[in-house]
Design a protein around this motif. Structure first.
Motif, short mmCIF file in Angstrom:
data_model
loop_
_atom_site.label_atom_id
_atom_site.label_comp_id
_atom_site.label_asym_id
_atom_site.label_seq_id
_atom_site.Cartn_x
_atom_site.Cartn_y
_atom_site.Cartn_z
N MET A 1 0.83 -1.17 0.00
CA MET A 1 0.00 0.00 0.00
C MET A 1 0.88 1.25 0.00
O MET A 1 0.80 2.04 -0.91
CB MET A 1 -0.93 -0.01 1.21
CG MET A 1 -1.82 1.16 1.22
SD MET A 1 -3.23 1.26 2.36
CE MET A 1 -3.08 0.03 3.56
N ILE A 2 1.72 1.42 1.02
CA ILE A 2 2.64 2.57 1.06
C ILE A 2 4.04 2.07 0.83
O ILE A 2 4.48 1.09 1.44
CB ILE A 2 2.54 3.30 2.42
CG1 ILE A 2 1.17 3.94 2.55
CG2 ILE A 2 3.63 4.36 2.54
CD1 ILE A 2 0.94 4.68 3.85
N GLU A 3 4.75 2.72 -0.06
CA GLU A 3 6.12 2.36 -0.39
C GLU A 3 7.06 3.37 0.27
O GLU A 3 7.20 4.50 -0.21
CB GLU A 3 6.32 2.38 -1.91
CG GLU A 3 5.49 1.37 -2.66
CD GLU A 3 5.92 -0.06 -2.40
OE1 GLU A 3 7.12 -0.29 -2.14
OE2 GLU A 3 5.05 -0.94 -2.44
N PRO A 4 7.74 3.00 1.35
CA PRO A 4 8.58 3.96 2.06
C PRO A 4 9.81 4.41 1.26
O PRO A 4 10.33 5.49 1.50
CB PRO A 4 8.99 3.24 3.33
CG PRO A 4 8.63 1.81 3.14
CD PRO A 4 7.65 1.73 2.03
N ASN A 5 10.28 3.63 0.33
CA ASN A 5 11.49 3.97 -0.43
C ASN A 5 11.18 4.59 -1.79
O ASN A 5 12.07 4.71 -2.62
CB ASN A 5 12.36 2.73 -0.61
CG ASN A 5 12.82 2.18 0.72
OD1 ASN A 5 13.11 2.92 1.64
ND2 ASN A 5 12.85 0.86 0.83
N GLN A 14 2.10 10.05 0.61
CA GLN A 14 1.36 8.82 0.34
C GLN A 14 0.25 8.62 1.38
O GLN A 14 -0.87 8.23 1.04
CB GLN A 14 2.30 7.62 0.34
CG GLN A 14 3.27 7.61 -0.83
CD GLN A 14 4.19 6.43 -0.76
OE1 GLN A 14 3.73 5.28 -0.85
NE2 GLN A 14 5.48 6.67 -0.60
N CYS A 15 0.56 8.90 2.65
CA CYS A 15 -0.44 8.76 3.71
C CYS A 15 -1.58 9.75 3.47
O CYS A 15 -2.76 9.40 3.64
CB CYS A 15 0.19 9.00 5.07
SG CYS A 15 1.26 7.66 5.62
N ALA A 16 -1.24 10.96 3.07
CA ALA A 16 -2.27 11.96 2.81
C ALA A 16 -3.18 11.52 1.66
O ALA A 16 -4.40 11.69 1.73
CB ALA A 16 -1.63 13.30 2.49
#
Length: 53
Positions: A1-5, A14-16
């Protein structure tokens, strides 16, 4: 879902986009202690046995 890199979008962006807080992304649940699990079992068993009597 969220790609930190992901270099094109920060974790914050991405969270927003997903309408979640950043703290939700980093949150790691602790789980239950053995003592609490034992207490839940003690409460659960008699309640289930006498539920519909």
């Amino acid at each position: 879902m969220i790609e930190p890199n992901l270099s094109s979008l920060s974790v914050s962006k991405q969270c927003a986009l997903l309408s979640i807080s950043r703290s939700s992304f980093y949150y790691e649940p602790k789980g239950e202690t053995e003592r609490n699990l034992d207490l839940m079992r003690l409460i659960h068993c008699p309640a289930v046995e006498t539920q519909f009597r």
